[in-house]
Structure formats: structure tokens, C-alpha cells
Design a protein around this motif. Structure first.
Motif: not given
Length: 551
Positions: A169-186
């Protein structure tokens, strides 16, 4: 926010509001001091410290879902806020939706209400055209409850589906990994437009122990999925940052690159009819009545009668009311008004008895056939002229009985529900008292897609009132309890009633996501100003597309 009214120990509503505010202070502590100390020991900030550093003004954070999971999952311990903080605030001058895991609550693991809270925030962002910023610090699915989190359309996987749809849809998304990010959540950060990762964080589908169990390979966290590996070898992350402050500084810089706001997220505007008719704002004036008057009008038990027009005059710009069909269908007040100069339409349950020339005396808080007809026509009119809608909900339900049925109450109610269901203008709902039965539906309850739904602290949410409902349930249960003594039956009746009273408490509904936030009455105008500013942003028109990408 407006100032808190002066304390009055003899005002039960104000007392209830203060109690709720104190409970919310505790909820904002997440896993408590011990959990926050663990974060600091790892060189990481507590989730709310991260948000404070990220946004322009911490006092302007419109939090959504603070009460999520409250009192739920007791066998596994407490899950304050469902282990995630969501809300809207400006970042480098741009309104954004923030979704931030709270690692002090079960390492940020997802329980069912975590999923529902994140999905609600994503939906709000999509409908309001708000850029999303994810602060990722989560151990993934809470495994003891995996069967309630993993598979369904409103569960964990839907979050990642939404990432892709929001991006399209053209809506910006930003992600900052600041600890754990595992399994499907990756998948969440990797489905975003820009990915940041701090040193010491981990991003992988399976951790070292699971890798060894699955394929016999021995490795360490950094080699498997550390920031350096993903920045230098896999190429997964766009920005490697030293620590939380560096990542937050980079996020603010990246969001600041968005084009100047023209009503959207800095993207090409959709010139469809839905967005074409935008109203010119009028000069803002303060309400006719002060916010403190709300505590004089409304009672905590909902029994006190008052003219809902007086409540409205505590919220909207002075002198802006243009009431629609004022002499017809009086148990619902429909009026055009200005809120901070913005044109809105208001549908509100009248809280004093009124007289109808057709039916005689009408009870406060009850929807009659003529009121339903009027409200349906008003909703259609607002859609025709693209005026957003505010529902002030304090409703006992639709009128019942022979006279009501002969007046066509079902037909009129269906007309109102039909108009509401097909409404395309932004809708916001505030529960100012009771929200019972089909009245909840007709007055834009959660099932009818309000962009935001708020409640005052004394709100009640149920199919019917506690007295009536508990009598019905007791009668059913007592049929199989004929051997009980009168004293035992009285105890059963009280047990049933107390259980129902607990379920009607707005905190019970807020824990399950039926309302987005419990708000203080005196803050209602300022919160509505911000909510309408978000809800009335034009929808984006995505301009960037790719075909099949060959890698």
C-alpha cells in the motif's frame, strides 16, 4: 492534555477515574524494576525509555491497548500490556504508529493477546496511513500457549501477512532489532522497508541449541545471527548500530527523510472520491463548558439523568452545534459540530427522558424506532458529504415490548445497522457509560470498525445489565440444583451476579481488546483531536511496483 479537575472525595466518578489512573501507572512498569534492571545490565533500554527517546514529545504518546491481557493467563503469571507497547506519536515531525516489544515481560514472548494487540495497531496504521516503527525485542511465541497463537487468521502469522500488505500500500515500515528476534518472528523486520540492528542482538530462525538438535551443527549466537554477520555476510540488515541510543538516533533520521506532510504519509495521494471531498477547517474555539463539568453531569452508576447536549458542549468548539432533526427521534441526538475546527457528525444517546408525540415518554439510554430511523439517515448524510463520525455511546439497548415491535423497531434497527456497516467515513467511538446488547452494535461498537474506540473508566460492556443477566443465568443453573438449600441457592445467585459484574467492568473488555484505551473524561477532547487527525488522513496510493525479482 487538559488539566486534571480538582479532587473531590465525594465524587464517585472522579474516585473511579483516579483508581484507574493509578492502576495504569503500575501497568506501565511492565515486568517491574527487576526486569528493567536486567535490560540495563545487557546495555539495553527499557521499552518505554526507548519510546521516550524516539518520539518528539513523550506527553503526546497516544497509547493503545495498555490493558491488554490484564487478569488473563493467570496460570502463567502476569503479562502487563501483553508484553508489547503500541501507540501513536510524532517522530521527526511525522505521526507514526509504534509497536515495541517489552522484554521485561516474559522476554517479550507473544501470548494470544499480544498478537491481537499488534494486529489492531497494524490495522490502525493501515486505515490511518501512518508509517510504522517496530522496536523488536522478543523471544517469539510463548510456547506453552502455542496452539492459541500460531495458526489462525487473527494469530501470529497474520502479522507478517500484514507487513507485506502494508508495504504494497506504500506505507513506510521501519524495524529496529534491539535484542532477540527469533523463529517466525524474524520475518517481521525482514518484511519492513528499512532494517536496523544493534550489536549484541540476535536474528535467526533457530537458535544455537535448536540448530544443534535439528542438524547437529554447533555454532554461537553471533556467528549464527549477530549484527555483524547480517550486516557483512547475509546482507539482511541495512544499518548496524552500536547500541539502543545509536539505533534510535538513526531511526529518527530515517523517518525525518519522509516528504513533508500533505495529509498522507508523504506518498502520492489517492484522489478517489473518498479523499476528494476534504473540508476546510474553521478557526478553533474552546468548548462552551469546561471539561470538569463532565464529572458533574455523569454518575459512576449511570443512573443520573442529564442532557447529552451538555456533555457534547464540553467537547466540541463553542457555538458549532447544528442539531439534525432536533424535534424527532429524541432518544438519540444527532448533530453536526466542529472539533478543533474540523467538521464532524455526532451520534449520541440521550441520557434524560424525552417525550415523543408518537409514543409518549421515552426512557433515557434506549433506542426507539424513530431514533434509529433518524440516526440511519444522519449516518448516510455524513457519508454523502464525507463528514467523519463520532459516536458517544451510553446505551441500554433497543426498546422491547408489544408497542415497540409494532412500531417496527427491528426494521428501524436493521436500517441503522445497515447504514453503519456500509459507512466509509472515519468513525470514532467513546463509551461514556453503558454499552449493552444490540445498542453496542448500532452505536458503532468494536465489530463495526471504528478507527478508534475509547471508554471512560466507569464504562460497562455486556449483552445486558448485571441484574437481568445474572437472574437469567441463575434460573438456568438452579434447575439442576433442586437439592440445594435456600442458603446455598442465595450463595449461588450472588456468585453468578459477581461473576457477571466482573465481566461487565470495562477493564475486562479492555484486557480483551474490545476498547483501545480507557481514557479520563477531562482528556477526551484532546484525545479526540489527535485521533481524528490520524483517522482523517487520506489513504495512500502506492506508486512503486515490481514484477518477478530475479536474485
Amino acid at each position: 492534555m487538559t488539566s486534571t479537575p480538582s479532587k473531590s472525595p465525594i465524587n464517585p466518578l472522579l474516585t473511579r477515574c483516579q483508581e484507574i489512573a493509578q492502576e495504569e501507572t503500575v501497568l506501565r512498569e511492565g515486568g517491574g524494576k527487576a526486569g528493567q534492571d536486567r535490560q540495563h545490565k545487557h546495555g539495553r533500554l527499557f521499552v518505554r525509555e526507548r519510546i521516550t527517546e524516539l518520539i518528539d514529545d513523550s506527553d503526546e504518546f497516544l497509547e493503545i491497548g495498555l490493558w491488554a491481557a490484564h487478569g488473563m493467563y493467570a496460570e502463567w503469571g502476569a503479562f502487563p500490556g501483553a508484553g508489547v507497547v503500541t501507540g501513536i506519536a510524532n517522530i521527526s515531525g511525522h505521526p507514526c504508529m509504534i509497536i515495541a516489544n517489552d522484554a521485561t515481560v516474559k522476554a517479550g514472548a507473544f501470548v494470544p493477546m499480544t498478537c491481537k494487540k499488534v494486529l489492531r495497531a497494524q490495522r490502525m496504521a493501515f486505515e490511518c496511513n501512518l508509517p510504522l516503527v517496530y522496536l523488536v525485542d522478543s523471544a517469539g511465541v510463548f510456547l506453552p500457549m502455542q496452539d492459541e497463537i500460531f495458526p489462525d487468521e487473527d494469530d501470529f502469522g497474520r502479522i507478517f501477512r500484514n507487513n507485506a500488505v502494508i508495504s504494497a500500500a506504500g506505507i513506510p515500515q521501519y524495524a529496529a532489532i534491539m535484542g532477540n528476534c527469533v523463529a517466525g518472528g524474524a520475518y517481521l523486520p525482514v518484511l519492513c522497508d528499512k532494517i536496523l540492528m544493534t550489536e549484541g542482538s540476535g536474528l535467526y530462525l533457530a537458535g544455537p541449541q535448536l540448530v544443534k538438535a535439528a542438524i547437529g551443527q554447533e555454532t554461537d549466537t553471533e556467528t549464527l545471527g549477530g549484527a555483524a554477520m547480517h550486516a557483512e555476510i547475509s546482507g539482511t540488515v541495512d544499518f548496524k548500530e552500536k547500541d539502543d541510543p545509536a539505533a534510535i538516533k538513526r531511526l529518527r533520521s530515517l523517518v525525518g527523510l519522509l516528504p513533508e506532510e500533505t495529509g498522507g504519509a508523504g506518498l502520492p495521494r489517492d484522489e478517489s472520491p473518498e479523499n476528494a471531498s476534504r473540508h476546510k477547517a474553521a478557526p478553533t474555539t474552546e468548548p462552551e463548558f469546561p471539561a470538569g463539568k463532565l464529572y458533574e453531569l455523569v454518575s459512576v452508576d449511570g443512573r443520573k439523568e442529564y442532557d447529552v447536549r451538555d456533555l457534547i458542549k464540553c467537547l466540541v468548539d463553542a457555538g458549532s452545534l447544528d442539531e439534525y432533526k432536533a424535534d424527532y427521534g429524541k432518544s438519540i441526538v444527532c448533530t453536526f459540530a466542529r472539533l478543533g475546527g474540523r467538521a464532524i457528525g455526532i451520534v449520541a444517546n440521550q441520557r434524560q427522558r424525552v417525550h415523543s408525540k408518537q409514543t409518549g415518554l421515552q426512557i433515557h439510554g434506549v433506542i426507539y424506532a424513530d431514533s434509529a430511523d433518524k440516526a440511519a439517515r444522519f449516518i448516510m448524510d455524513c457519508n454523502h458529504t464525507r463528514v467523519p463520525l463520532l459516536f458517544l455511546q451510553d446505551v441500554s439497548g433497543f426498546m422491547v415490548g408489544k408497542d415497540a415491535e409494532q412500531s417496527g423497531i427491528i426494521r428501524a434497527g436493521a436500517k441503522m445497522v445497515n447504514a453503519l456497516s456500509n459507512s466509509t467515513v472515519p468513525k470514532i467511538t467513546v463509551i461514556t457509560g453503558g454499552s449493552f446488547g444490540a445498542g453496542n452494535y448500532a452505536m458503532c461498537g468494536k465489530a463495526f470498525d471504528p478507527r478508534f474506540i475509547f471508554s471512560w473508566p466507569h464504562g460497562k460492556y455486556a449483552v445486558m445489565g448485571a441484574a437481568q443477566a445474572s437472574d437469567v443465568v441463575f434460573n438456568i443453573l438452579s434447575r439442576s440444583s433442586k437439592d440445594k438449600t435456600p442458603a446455598e441457592l442465595d450463595a449461588l445467585r450472588e456468585q453468578v451476579k459477581q461473576g457477571y459484574v466482573e465481566q461487565t467492568d470495562i477493564r475486562y473488555g479492555a484486557a480483551r481488546g474490545w476498547v483501545d484505551a480507557i481514557i479520563q473524561p477531562h482528556d477526551t477532547r484532546s484525545i479526540l483531536l489527535r485521533a481524528f487527525a490520524c483517522a482523517c488522513r487520506p489513504t495512500p496510493k502506492a506508486a512503486f511496483h515490481t514484477g518477478v525479482i530475479q536474485v
